[in-house]
Design an enzyme around this catalytic site. Structure first.
Site, PDB file in Angstrom:
ATOM      1  N   LYS A  12      52.663 -48.378   8.386  1.00 48.14           N
ATOM      2  CA  LYS A  12      52.470 -47.093   7.471  1.00 48.14           C
ATOM      3  C   LYS A  12      51.520 -47.560   6.277  1.00 48.14           C
ATOM      4  CE  LYS A  12      52.990 -43.100   6.321  1.00 48.14           C
ATOM      5  NZ  LYS A  12      52.143 -42.185   6.998  1.00 48.14           N
TER       6      LYS A  12
ATOM      7  N   TRP B 186      62.551 -39.965  -5.500  1.00 48.60           N
ATOM      8  CA  TRP B 186      61.138 -40.182  -5.190  1.00 48.60           C
ATOM      9  C   TRP B 186      60.458 -39.536  -6.206  1.00 48.60           C
ATOM     10  CZ3 TRP B 186      58.051 -42.024  -1.594  1.00 48.60           C
ATOM     11  CH2 TRP B 186      56.847 -41.439  -1.364  1.00 48.60           C
TER      12      TRP B 186
ATOM     13  N   HIS C 107      22.430 -37.440  20.951  1.00 46.94           N
ATOM     14  CA  HIS C 107      21.893 -38.910  20.730  1.00 46.94           C
ATOM     15  C   HIS C 107      22.775 -40.129  21.508  1.00 46.94           C
ATOM     16  CE1 HIS C 107      18.723 -36.958  18.647  1.00 46.94           C
ATOM     17  NE2 HIS C 107      19.591 -36.196  17.765  1.00 46.94           N
TER      18      HIS C 107
ATOM     19  N   LYS D 219      44.007 -39.223  15.089  1.00 46.99           N
ATOM     20  CA  LYS D 219      45.511 -39.133  15.612  1.00 46.99           C
ATOM     21  C   LYS D 219      45.507 -39.164  17.108  1.00 46.99           C
ATOM     22  CE  LYS D 219      46.960 -38.945  12.604  1.00 46.99           C
ATOM     23  NZ  LYS D 219      46.222 -39.128  11.329  1.00 46.99           N
TER      24      LYS D 219
ATOM     25  N   ASN E 117      67.606 -32.955  -7.866  1.00 44.83           N
ATOM     26  CA  ASN E 117      66.448 -33.121  -7.057  1.00 44.83           C
ATOM     27  C   ASN E 117      65.439 -31.806  -7.376  1.00 44.83           C
ATOM     28  OD1 ASN E 117      64.635 -33.077  -4.846  1.00 44.83           O
ATOM     29  ND2 ASN E 117      66.053 -32.140  -3.467  1.00 44.83           N
ATOM     30  N   GLY E 118      64.371 -31.968  -7.877  1.00 41.55           N
ATOM     31  CA  GLY E 118      63.534 -30.808  -7.949  1.00 41.55           C
ATOM     32  C   GLY E 118      62.591 -31.181  -9.212  1.00 41.55           C
TER      33      GLY E 118
ATOM     34  N   ARG F 170      64.078 -39.278   1.958  1.00 40.91           N
ATOM     35  CA  ARG F 170      63.663 -38.149   0.941  1.00 40.91           C
ATOM     36  C   ARG F 170      62.958 -38.755  -0.237  1.00 40.91           C
ATOM     37  NH1 ARG F 170      65.939 -33.103   1.610  1.00 40.91           N
ATOM     38  NH2 ARG F 170      65.401 -32.722  -0.531  1.00 40.91           N
TER      39      ARG F 170
ATOM     40  N   GLU G  92      45.705 -43.095  17.819  1.00 37.74           N
ATOM     41  CA  GLU G  92      46.975 -43.780  17.063  1.00 37.74           C
ATOM     42  C   GLU G  92      47.852 -43.808  17.796  1.00 37.74           C
ATOM     43  OE1 GLU G  92      46.664 -43.505  12.305  1.00 37.74           O
ATOM     44  OE2 GLU G  92      46.747 -41.692  13.169  1.00 37.74           O
TER      45      GLU G  92
ATOM     46  N   GLU H 132      39.462 -36.998  12.103  1.00 39.70           N
ATOM     47  CA  GLU H 132      40.600 -37.280  11.796  1.00 39.70           C
ATOM     48  C   GLU H 132      41.469 -36.660  13.376  1.00 39.70           C
ATOM     49  OE1 GLU H 132      42.568 -38.551  10.079  1.00 39.70           O
ATOM     50  OE2 GLU H 132      44.453 -37.553  10.158  1.00 39.70           O
TER      51      GLU H 132
ATOM     52  N   CYS I 214      63.753 -35.817  -3.505  1.00 35.68           N
ATOM     53  CA  CYS I 214      64.983 -37.015  -3.826  1.00 35.68           C
ATOM     54  C   CYS I 214      66.107 -36.229  -2.975  1.00 35.68           C
ATOM     55  CB  CYS I 214      65.366 -36.780  -5.242  1.00 35.68           C
ATOM     56  SG  CYS I 214      63.940 -37.011  -6.448  1.00 35.68           S
TER      57      CYS I 214
HETATM   58  C1  G6P Z   1      47.162 -47.437   7.618  1.00 38.55           C
HETATM   59  C2  G6P Z   1      48.125 -45.899   8.161  1.00 38.55           C
HETATM   60  C3  G6P Z   1      47.368 -44.985   8.181  1.00 38.55           C
HETATM   61  C4  G6P Z   1      46.603 -44.629   6.810  1.00 38.55           C
HETATM   62  C5  G6P Z   1      45.829 -45.882   6.330  1.00 38.55           C
HETATM   63  C6  G6P Z   1      45.434 -45.786   4.953  1.00 38.55           C
HETATM   64  O1  G6P Z   1      46.453 -47.710   8.441  1.00 38.55           O
HETATM   65  O2  G6P Z   1      48.547 -46.219   9.468  1.00 38.55           O
HETATM   66  O3  G6P Z   1      47.882 -43.823   8.386  1.00 38.55           O
HETATM   67  O4  G6P Z   1      45.624 -43.561   6.833  1.00 38.55           O
HETATM   68  O5  G6P Z   1      46.798 -46.962   6.375  1.00 38.55           O
HETATM   69  O6  G6P Z   1      46.478 -45.793   4.019  1.00 38.55           O
HETATM   70  P1  G6P Z   1      46.803 -45.311   2.601  1.00 38.55           P
HETATM   71  O7  G6P Z   1      48.159 -45.308   2.284  1.00 38.55           O
HETATM   72  O8  G6P Z   1      45.907 -46.044   1.645  1.00 38.55           O
HETATM   73  O9  G6P Z   1      46.406 -43.705   2.507  1.00 38.55           O
END
Ligand code: G6P
Length: 614
Positions: A609, A75, A510, A491, A101-102, A27, A494, A487, A2
């Site tokens: 996001k 948060w 294959h 990355k 916060n904590g 935060r 993306e 993954e 937070c």
């Molecule tokens: C979007 C984001 C990804 C994320 C995916 C699933 O594509 O750009 O980074 O992995 O959504 O999001 P979630 O919030 O469900 O993990």
């Protein structure tokens, strides 16, 4: 996580606090609130669910006159995001207001004792316990606010940064910290307080970072005073701020993504805290205890997720099948929902989502519930839709993730899945106590091991130069390293827009092997595990076709290291814990390649996001 802001002085208290909250919104941003100490000896509290801008709208027609104030952007950890749970919290008699916060670990014990003494609670937060405790001590001992805070904090176990104001002393803030950050800004006849220096960097460059166990007395017209819990004055070390506002918001990092990569030792510590106990012997995941019967009787577990969360889900399959001997299926939520799924009350569905809001995952949750399955959520955002729609679950507690490319949330999800598998195995007796405790001990070492892996940063930055202009890239791994390969490739795609494919190393022959030539680098994830010997031959196959190889291996590796063009060595860990360790160099590699290409890593084109549409 937070954010806290405080101010004492002749400036416009409300404006300074609101601007400060905006700076700290990274935060947390599920609710915000402000307490204003008026010259007439009143405290006005205004709170609102949602972002700081909601609070501003709410405050438009309110009395904003003040000589001091404290404010908070939340948060949620204890209690869902709501106006009631938002900070500041009043003490019962309205004399004190407090922001925090904590996490107060012994809040339940303290709360029960206070209830017995006649206190009533209005929120579900651990923070309200603090303010009630301070007030109770103050009244009982007829002492100053400072003494009451000192005595109260001696009873508190957990992490906190707090700020308290008192009705009758509107020019004073008492602030204290233990494990959560707090900085005091010393201005000209005014003082500031905040979780980091961003809210006051434009007013002063004199900053004092409080240390654990310190209490600051911030009073208008008085010099800053800091004491410890025994009321002994401590030395004040003033730091001169040299950072710009934009740097500070990212904690000195150039991008949120890099900051989030480097936060992982802390976020993993937060994720593990209180869940691996007795030195590693016991795993405690309250969500699993809530769903104990369902997990014990599950004939099958289906994990649904999207994007990076789907890669974590795949690791979840390996972990759960290995440790709990329950068959696991992993589905893209977007496919699952249209695949006429067959589920019944003997199935457990686990939905993984950082945001808790991904439309397809949310839809999959609703379908699974309607079909009678028991639905468990793994999410980061407290109070988001998926945790609300699921029967039980676990938060990964890694704090707000701002960079679109998920990093710390991925390692948090994998950590929670590991703990989930271990706690089911513990209940089912599918693993020996010795094995559980051996893994538990290693889990406790993960944050410090991740710190060691992050020391590869400079080497990876140099290495990235060689691959910046690659057009394609192959990521290969086997077993637990296969989802890591997926993954790693995601990355790179993306944020650098380089075409990358993650593949199970053995499947390469294959198809993808046809692509390999001098122009096509391969990243091979090859820690010492039960398939190490197998991956050695895959490395040979790539090498024989002239492909260049970046290998992620364990320290002291002698076989693959000799064949690879570039080697990144990471410490050895039990096989099921390696994904958290090996994924970190891949995060850094894609970050630096994207930076070299001048791409916007925090907000890559076309991506969001949180995908709340189909
Ligand atoms: C979007 C984001 C990804 C994320 C995916 C699933 O594509 O750009 O980074 O992995 O959504 O999001 P979630 O919030 O469900 O993990």
């Amino acid at each position: 996580m937070c954010g806290i802001v405080g101010y004492v002085g002749d400036g416009n208290v409300y404006d300074i606090l609101i601007k400060g909250l905006h700076r700290l919104e990274y935060r947390g941003y599920d609710s915000a609130g402000i307490a204003l100490g008026t010259p007439s000896g009143k405290i006005n509290i205004y709170k609102s669910q949602g972002k700081v801008s909601n609070l501003e709208d709410f405050c438009k027609d309110k009395n904003l006159e003040a000589t001091s104030g404290i404010a908070h952007t939340r948060w949620a950890t204890h209690g869902e995001p709501s106006d009631t749970n938002a900070h500041p919290h009043f003490s019962e008699d309205g004399n004190l207001a407090l922001v925090h916060n904590g996490t107060i670990e012994n809040y339940k014990v303290l709360k029960d004792a206070l209830i017995q003494h006649g206190c009533t609670f209005h929120s579900e937060t651990d923070t309200e316990v603090l303010v009630q405790l301070i007030e109770y001590i103050k009244l009982k001992n007829d002492c100053s606010l400072l003494d009451a805070v000192r005595m109260a904090l001696k009873q508190v176990v957990g992490a906190y940064a707090i700020a308290v104001i008192e009705k009758n002393h509107p020019d004073k803030i008492i602030a204290a910290r233990n494990s959560s950050p707090l900085a005091v800004g010393i201005g000209n006849n005014e003082m500031f307080l905040a979780s980091d220096a961003t809210p006051f960097v434009e007013y002063t460059n004199e900053c004092v970072y409080l240390k654990d166990g310190e209490i600051a007395i911030i009073e208008k017209g008085e010099p800053l005073k800091i004491v410890n819990l025994d009321n002994r004055e401590t030395q004040i070390d003033v730091t001169t701020l040299e950072l710009s506002i934009s740097q500070l918001e990212k904690g000195g990092y150039e991008h949120f993504m890099l900051k989030e990569i480097f936060e992982q030792p802390t976020t993993l510590r937060d994720c593990i805290r209180g869940r691996v106990i007795e030195g590693g012997k016991k795993i405690m995941l309250s969500g699993v205890i809530d769903g104990k019967e369902k997990f014990l009787n599950a004939k099958r577990i289906v994990i649904v997720a999207c994007g990076t969360s789907w890669h974590a889900a795949l690791l979840g399959k390996y972990l759960i099948q290995d440790m709990c001997k329950i068959p696991v299926e992993v589905e893209y939520a977007s496919e699952f929902r249209y695949s006429n799924p067959i589920l019944d009350e003997k199935d457990v569905v686990i939905a993984i989502s950082q945001s808790g809001e991904t439309a397809d995952t949310l839809a999959a949750v609703k379908i699974a519930r309607n079909m009678g399955a028991y639905v468990y959520g793994i999410s980061n955002v407290v109070g988001s839709s998926i945790p609300r729609e699921t029967e039980s679950g676990t938060y990964i507690h890694v704090g707000p993730e701002i960079g679109v490319a998920s990093t710390k949330a991925f390692t948090g999800q994998v950590m929670v899945l590991t703990l989930l598998a271990l706690s089911i195995a513990q209940l089912k007796g599918t693993m020996t106590l010795e094995k559980i405790s051996w893994l538990g001990e290693h889990i406790l070492k993960i944050p410090s091991t991740v710190e060691k892996v992050l020391a590869l940063n400079d080497k990876i930055e140099r290495l990235s130069m060689k691959y910046t202009y690659a057009k394609n890239c192959l990521y290969l791994g086997r077993g637990f390293s296969y989802p890591v390969a997926l993954e790693g490739a995601l990355k790179l795609k993306e944020i650098s827009y380089i075409h990358a494919e993650g593949y199970p190393a053995a499947e390469m022959k294959h198809g993808p092997i046809a692509l390999i030539d001098e122009e096509m680098p391969s990243v091979i994830i090859a820690p010492k595990d039960h398939v190490y010997e197998k991956i050695v031959s895959n490395v040979q196959q790539v090498k024989a076709r002239g492909g260049s190889i970046i290998a992620i291996v364990n320290e002291g590796d002698e076989i693959i290291s000799k064949m690879a063009d570039h080697v990144l060595e990471v410490p050895e860990m039990p096989e099921c814990l390696t994904p958290i360790i090996t994924s970190i160099p891949l995060q850094l590699l894609s970050y630096y390649i994207a930076i070299n290409k001048g791409k916007d890593v925090d907000m890559p084109r076309n991506l969001a996001k949180s995908v709340t549409v189909e």
